[in-house]
Scaffold this motif. Structure first.
Motif, PDB file in Angstrom:
ATOM      1  N   THR A   1      -4.935   3.608   6.606  1.00 18.83           N
ATOM      2  CA  THR A   1      -3.551   4.207   6.163  1.00 18.83           C
ATOM      3  C   THR A   1      -3.784   4.830   4.709  1.00 18.83           C
ATOM      4  O   THR A   1      -4.700   4.502   4.067  1.00 18.83           O
ATOM      5  N   ASP A   2      -2.979   5.489   4.401  1.00 23.64           N
ATOM      6  CA  ASP A   2      -3.206   6.393   3.144  1.00 23.64           C
ATOM      7  C   ASP A   2      -2.683   5.273   1.903  1.00 23.64           C
ATOM      8  O   ASP A   2      -3.442   5.373   0.923  1.00 23.64           O
ATOM      9  N   VAL A   3      -1.984   4.518   2.097  1.00 24.46           N
ATOM     10  CA  VAL A   3      -1.668   3.477   1.030  1.00 24.46           C
ATOM     11  C   VAL A   3      -2.011   2.140   1.984  1.00 24.46           C
ATOM     12  O   VAL A   3      -1.322   1.715   2.973  1.00 24.46           O
ATOM     13  N   ILE A   4      -2.564   1.317   1.052  1.00 22.96           N
ATOM     14  CA  ILE A   4      -2.804  -0.277   1.547  1.00 22.96           C
ATOM     15  C   ILE A   4      -1.579  -0.834   0.916  1.00 22.96           C
ATOM     16  O   ILE A   4      -1.376  -1.120  -0.640  1.00 22.96           O
ATOM     17  N   GLY A   5      -0.574  -0.864   1.634  1.00 26.95           N
ATOM     18  CA  GLY A   5       0.859  -1.451   1.216  1.00 26.95           C
ATOM     19  C   GLY A   5       0.610  -3.119   0.829  1.00 26.95           C
ATOM     20  O   GLY A   5      -0.020  -3.690   1.329  1.00 26.95           O
ATOM     21  N   HIS A   6       1.297  -3.429  -0.249  1.00 24.69           N
ATOM     22  CA  HIS A   6       1.475  -4.519  -0.818  1.00 24.69           C
ATOM     23  C   HIS A   6      -0.128  -5.274  -0.589  1.00 24.69           C
ATOM     24  O   HIS A   6      -0.197  -6.352  -0.082  1.00 24.69           O
ATOM     25  N   ILE A   7      -0.897  -4.726  -1.332  1.00 18.29           N
ATOM     26  CA  ILE A   7      -2.133  -5.371  -1.115  1.00 18.29           C
ATOM     27  C   ILE A   7      -2.447  -6.823  -1.871  1.00 18.29           C
ATOM     28  O   ILE A   7      -3.178  -7.427  -1.677  1.00 18.29           O
ATOM     29  N   ASN A   8      -1.258  -7.098  -2.841  1.00 18.95           N
ATOM     30  CA  ASN A   8      -1.085  -8.476  -3.314  1.00 18.95           C
ATOM     31  C   ASN A   8      -0.008  -9.361  -2.407  1.00 18.95           C
ATOM     32  O   ASN A   8       0.419 -10.181  -2.797  1.00 18.95           O
ATOM     33  N   GLY A   9      -0.122  -8.846  -0.928  1.00 20.10           N
ATOM     34  CA  GLY A   9       0.796  -9.548  -0.229  1.00 20.10           C
ATOM     35  C   GLY A   9       2.183  -9.477  -0.189  1.00 20.10           C
ATOM     36  O   GLY A   9       2.851  -9.061  -1.300  1.00 20.10           O
ATOM     37  N   GLY A  10       2.966  -9.767   0.702  1.00 20.90           N
ATOM     38  CA  GLY A  10       4.599  -9.499   0.593  1.00 20.90           C
ATOM     39  C   GLY A  10       4.910 -10.550   1.721  1.00 20.90           C
ATOM     40  O   GLY A  10       5.633 -10.578   2.519  1.00 20.90           O
ATOM     41  N   HIS A  11       4.971 -11.932   0.904  1.00 21.63           N
ATOM     42  CA  HIS A  11       4.368 -12.438  -0.403  1.00 21.63           C
ATOM     43  C   HIS A  11       3.119 -13.099  -0.276  1.00 21.63           C
ATOM     44  O   HIS A  11       2.447 -12.965  -1.203  1.00 21.63           O
ATOM     45  N   THR A  12       2.534 -13.320   1.029  1.00 19.80           N
ATOM     46  CA  THR A  12       1.385 -14.256   0.965  1.00 19.80           C
ATOM     47  C   THR A  12       0.119 -13.336   1.200  1.00 19.80           C
ATOM     48  O   THR A  12      -0.037 -12.389   1.918  1.00 19.80           O
ATOM     49  N   ALA A  13      -0.605 -13.414   0.043  1.00 19.13           N
ATOM     50  CA  ALA A  13      -1.868 -12.530  -0.282  1.00 19.13           C
ATOM     51  C   ALA A  13      -2.960 -13.000   0.689  1.00 19.13           C
ATOM     52  O   ALA A  13      -3.227 -14.175   0.865  1.00 19.13           O
ATOM     53  N   LEU A  14      -3.969 -11.958   0.766  1.00 17.27           N
ATOM     54  CA  LEU A  14      -5.111 -12.228   1.484  1.00 17.27           C
ATOM     55  C   LEU A  14      -6.003 -13.114   0.242  1.00 17.27           C
ATOM     56  O   LEU A  14      -5.718 -12.832  -0.817  1.00 17.27           O
ATOM     57  N   PRO A  15      -7.261 -13.670   0.731  1.00 25.61           N
ATOM     58  CA  PRO A  15      -8.050 -14.375  -0.382  1.00 25.61           C
ATOM     59  C   PRO A  15      -8.625 -13.111  -1.271  1.00 25.61           C
ATOM     60  O   PRO A  15      -8.644 -12.019  -0.554  1.00 25.61           O
ATOM     61  N   ASP A  16      -9.057 -13.553  -2.427  1.00 24.01           N
ATOM     62  CA  ASP A  16      -9.679 -12.572  -3.241  1.00 24.01           C
ATOM     63  C   ASP A  16     -10.639 -11.739  -2.855  1.00 24.01           C
ATOM     64  O   ASP A  16     -10.869 -10.649  -2.935  1.00 24.01           O
ATOM     65  N   ASP A  17     -11.852 -12.477  -1.823  1.00 24.04           N
ATOM     66  CA  ASP A  17     -12.652 -11.786  -1.641  1.00 24.04           C
ATOM     67  C   ASP A  17     -12.385 -10.636  -0.482  1.00 24.04           C
ATOM     68  O   ASP A  17     -12.799  -9.522  -0.440  1.00 24.04           O
TER      69      ASP A  17
END
Ligand SMILES: [Zn+2]
Length: 398
Positions: free
Chosen positions: A225-241
């Motif tokens: 996608t053009d934008v990686i929507g809420h890469i910091n999660g919405g709310h639960t984020a993916l692991p840092d790696d």
């Protein structure tokens, strides 16, 4: 509540003078050496020192009183429904409240809170076209809400995207909030959307509310996608790696939202800075949401990133203005000749420990908003929502 957009009758010429600090919104030159802006019929026509620009014949003169002028803030991720109402937290007037937080433009990531939201193809297309039309006709407080962002479902075919684009739809809602949750299907439909000029975003991370699902790095990178929507999660984020993998694995927009994981937002910012790709960082609130509706959400993100993320405050403002405008091809977001005359006038909040606006934001305080202007028209004066600004601008002539 100001629900009707103030209309200009006849030609307008706005002069903002006595500006103490001008933030351009552009990463490459975030501070401009100028104290005056002129806008004719809602577009910026001159930026410079008072003695060098033509201020004759103004229909509105604003004395900035030494305060800071920045482009109006852009919220890259909102979930509007209809009018200035959200059923998510049963609130009326939320868009007008955001205007008091300096937000003059909003981008819908899907009208997903619509009660009884249709999920069949005909219904979801109709709803997207309705939302696009309705929010362009009604601008609460003057705020430009770019809405009409359908959430894709597996039954859609290429012709649906052609039809949506022809009807004026320019955005997709978050991929992953509907039936399409796998990489290959998402990639195919995002490609169709792009072919017809429709921008796309994706729900990155864990489920936001019961019923939504996990979208991990493999799906995000494959969907493209053009934008990686809420890469910091919405709310639960993916692991840092996984966050690092996404940053390094594509060149798409990295959207940090208020209603996400703040630590992961700071991690993403650090990776983007290491890669020398701060131009990819944009900000949203992801409101209204389960965690509420935050009129100061974009200012809070700017302050959080400037105080904890090791970026100067003037750069953090670019994430909420010029970066988003460039990525989303908007005519606002930068103080530049020809751009929309959308501004927020701010000063350091009363009793902030900071020496000036930028210093106070760098210390983690919120600025006080003293005025907002959209399309060259003053929309609000001293904000009812921010801490009170030390100095406030004044309208000194009509
Ligand atoms: Zn989401």
């Amino acid at each position: 509540m100001a629900h009707d957009e103030p209309q200009a009758t006849g030609p307008t010429k706005l002069v903002i003078r006595n500006i103490g600090l001008m933030l351009s919104g552009a990463l490459e030159k975030p501070i401009l050496d100028a104290d005056t802006i002129v806008a004719v019929n809602g577009k910026i026509t001159a930026i410079g020192r008072a003695k060098d620009v033509d201020t004759e014949g103004a229909t509105t003169v604003v004395d900035a009183n030494g305060t800071t002028v920045a482009p109006g803030l852009i919220d890259s991720h909102v979930h509007p429904v209809a009018g200035d109402w959200t059923p998510r937290q049963n609130q009326i007037g939320w868009i007008d409240s955001f205007l008091h937080g300096g937000v003059t433009t909003m981008i819908s990531a899907g009208e997903v809170h619509m009660p009884g939201r249709p999920r069949d193809v005909v219904g979801l297309k109709a709803m997207a076209i309705f939302a696009q039309r309705a929010f362009w006709t009604l601008r609460p407080g003057g705020v430009k809400v770019h809405a009409g962002a359908p959430v894709i479902e597996c039954e859609m075919v290429e012709d649906d995207f052609r039809e949506l684009a022809a009807a004026g739809v320019k955005l997709l809602g978050e991929v992953g909030l509907g039936g399409v949750k796998d990489g290959p299907t998402a990639r195919k439909m995002v490609g169709w959307a792009r072919k017809y000029g429709i921008q796309s975003t994706i729900h990155t991370g864990g489920p936001s509310i019961p019923g939504s699902g996990l979208i991990d790095k493999d799906v995000v990178l494959e969907a493209d996608t053009d934008v990686i929507g809420h890469i910091n999660g919405g709310h639960t984020a993916l692991p840092d790696d996984q966050i690092r993998c996404i940053c390094e694995g594509c060149k798409r927009g990295l959207e940090l939202v208020h209603n996400g994981n703040e630590r992961s937002a700071l991690y993403t910012l650090r990776v983007a800075r290491e890669m020398n790709e701060l131009g990819r960082v944009i900000l949203g609130t992801d409101a209204p949401a389960g965690s509420g509706v935050q009129p100061l959400g974009i200012l809070r993100m700017v302050s959080m990133l400037a105080s904890l993320g090791e970026v100067p405050a003037e750069i953090a403002f670019c994430f909420a203005t010029g970066n988003t405008a460039r990525m989303r091809a908007l005519d606002c977001g930068l103080i530049e000749i020809g751009r929309a005359a959308d501004f927020v006038l701010m000063d350091k909040a009363q009793h902030s420990a900071g020496k000036n606006l930028l210093d106070s934001v760098g210390l983690g305080d919120l600025p006080g908003v003293g005025m907002t202007i959209i399309d060259g028209i003053v929309r609000t004066q001293r904000s009812r929502n921010t801490p009170p600004a030390t100095k406030v601008p004044m309208i000194v002539g009509h």
